[in-house]
Design an enzyme around this catalytic site. Structure first.
Site, PDB file in Angstrom:
ATOM      1  CG  ASP A   7     -12.340  -5.432  -1.180  1.00 40.25           C
ATOM      2  OD1 ASP A   7     -12.591  -4.517  -0.373  1.00 40.25           O
ATOM      3  OD2 ASP A   7     -11.657  -5.259  -2.205  1.00 40.25           O
ATOM      4  CD  GLU A  62      -5.754   0.696   8.348  1.00 43.55           C
ATOM      5  OE1 GLU A  62      -4.832  -0.018   7.912  1.00 43.55           O
ATOM      6  OE2 GLU A  62      -5.660   1.922   8.511  1.00 43.55           O
ATOM      7  N   GLY A  63      -7.717  -2.179   6.069  1.00 48.61           N
ATOM      8  CA  GLY A  63      -7.905  -3.634   6.033  1.00 48.61           C
ATOM      9  C   GLY A  63      -8.981  -4.078   5.070  1.00 48.61           C
ATOM     10  CB  CYS A 121      -0.948  -0.001   1.196  1.00 50.52           C
ATOM     11  SG  CYS A 121      -2.043  -1.429   1.252  1.00 50.52           S
ATOM     12  NE  ARG A 153     -10.560  -2.374  -0.667  1.00 53.86           N
ATOM     13  CZ  ARG A 153      -9.453  -2.547  -1.384  1.00 53.86           C
ATOM     14  NH1 ARG A 153      -8.500  -1.639  -1.337  1.00 53.86           N
ATOM     15  NH2 ARG A 153      -9.300  -3.613  -2.148  1.00 53.86           N
TER      16      ARG A 153
END
Length: 378
Positions: A307, A273-274, A247, A309
């Protein structure tokens, strides 16, 4: 959208289209055994779209996710009819989960709290439709299949909808409707930000549901093709230069490329985050990786999708900055697919970093299990 909303208010299903996919959907509060039977006859697996908050409140995260972000459940009964499944769904979304059998044939799917403005998916559009019609933010949907068992494309779906008197809407219709009536990002301040290695940027601050987000802007970005990096927050990589991920290197390379170009935008996405699970959970995932799990399986073991996001907030920030044509610095095809649904013209610009011995398993898992476009030198 008003016609579609009116149709589901009367307890009737509608058709939703998304590029080459289609699905039949209905607010969960009004699903019936008849509708479930209709879905089982003409569709693939039945999905129950819930927000992450609902999944936590119902305790469904105690079950393992399968196939990415799906939790297969059923009522805990010997024999289960369509009407019993429908009753189970209605009771579940009202907060009365009762006894749950795992695994089952109802696939609970996690959706984003802000719907299509956060992630432009079929599940989010179905939940948004339920909200719009005055129901709880939950929906039942099922991907439409052809008579031969294949995935139904647009032509087949439109013909099917006409035969069964179902109104049709597209994800982009819901996005356009909500963007006209709602705004989930607020530009607050703009200031000059000289940097040690990347020249001078304009730092534009936004208030969003994910927290305060900064877009670093260089040059005129309201015209022509614009170099854009949407960077997920990573304290361990960006600040502490952890070798577990790439990252920090990606962020540095992106800022250098924008500086060389003399024009571009870097959005630093708080709340990512993560891959969306948060800092402490990411450290827990690190511990599981030390015990032999990869980065994807570690998230699943902790009760999260691989994921979490989404990029709708970044899309609204880019709209606010008047960006239209994007050269996107990314290795993540999901990011490209999502942003295209918001109407941007996008060309991918690879962002390459040299792997090291520590992060090589992490990068291989992202490539093999998440489809990231990563090249390794032999």
């Amino acid at each position: 959208m008003e016609e579609v909303s009116s149709h589901v208010k009367s307890g009737k299903p509608v058709m939703i289209l998304d590029s080459e996919k289609s699905a039949i959907c209905i607010p969960a509060e009004v699903v019936s055994g008849e509708i479930l039977n209709f879905m089982m006859k003409n569709c693939d697996e039945i999905r129950l779209a819930l927000t992450w908050k609902q999944i936590l409140n119902l305790g469904l995260n105690r079950f393992r996710f399968q196939n990415g972000n799906l939790i297969p459940i059923d009522p805990n009964l010997e024999k289960i009819s369509a009407e019993e499944r429908a009753k189970f769904i209605r009771e579940l979304v009202s907060g009365n989960a009762g006894d749950i059998k795992y695994p089952g044939r109802i696939f609970v799917e996690e959706t984003k709290e802000m719907g299509v403005l956060e992630r432009p998916g079929i599940a989010e559009a179905c939940v948004d439709l339920a909200r719009m019609a005055g129901f709880a933010p939950s929906a039942v949907y099922a991907p439409l299949m052809t008579a031969e068992g294949g995935v139904a494309g647009e032509d087949y779906a439109l013909k099917f909808a006409k035969e069964h008197s179902m109104p049709v809407f597209r994800i982009k219709d819901m996005i356009e409707f909500r963007i006209k009536s709602e705004k989930i990002v607020e530009r607050v301040i703009e200031a000059t930000l000289p940097t040690k290695f990347y020249g001078t940027f304009r730092a534009v601050g936004y208030k969003t549901p994910l927290g305060e987000i900064v877009a670093l802007v260089k040059g005129r970005v309201d015209e022509g093709d614009v170099l854009v990096r949407i960077h997920s927050e990573c304290l361990t990589g960006d600040v502490f230069h952890s070798l577990r991920c790439d990252c920090g290197d990606q962020l540095e390379n992106a800022l250098k490329m924008i500086d060389r170009e003399g024009k571009g935008v870097a959005i630093y996405m708080r709340g990512h985050e993560g891959r969306g699970i948060g800092l402490i959970n990411k450290l827990m995932a690190y511990k599981l990786q030390e015990e032999g799990k990869d980065t994807v399986d570690a998230n699943i073991e902790l009760g999260f999708p691989p994921d979490m996001r989404s990029y709708g907030i970044a899309a609204q920030i880019l709209m606010d900055l008047k960006v239209k044509s994007i050269r996107l610095l990314t290795n993540n095809p999901l990011k490209i697919e999502e942003l295209k649904k918001y109407g941007f013209k996008i060309v991918r610009e690879p962002i390459e970093v040299e792997p090291c011995e520590v992060n090589l398993p992490y990068l291989k898992a992202k490539k093999d299990k998440m489809g990231h476009l990563i090249c390794f030198n032999d």
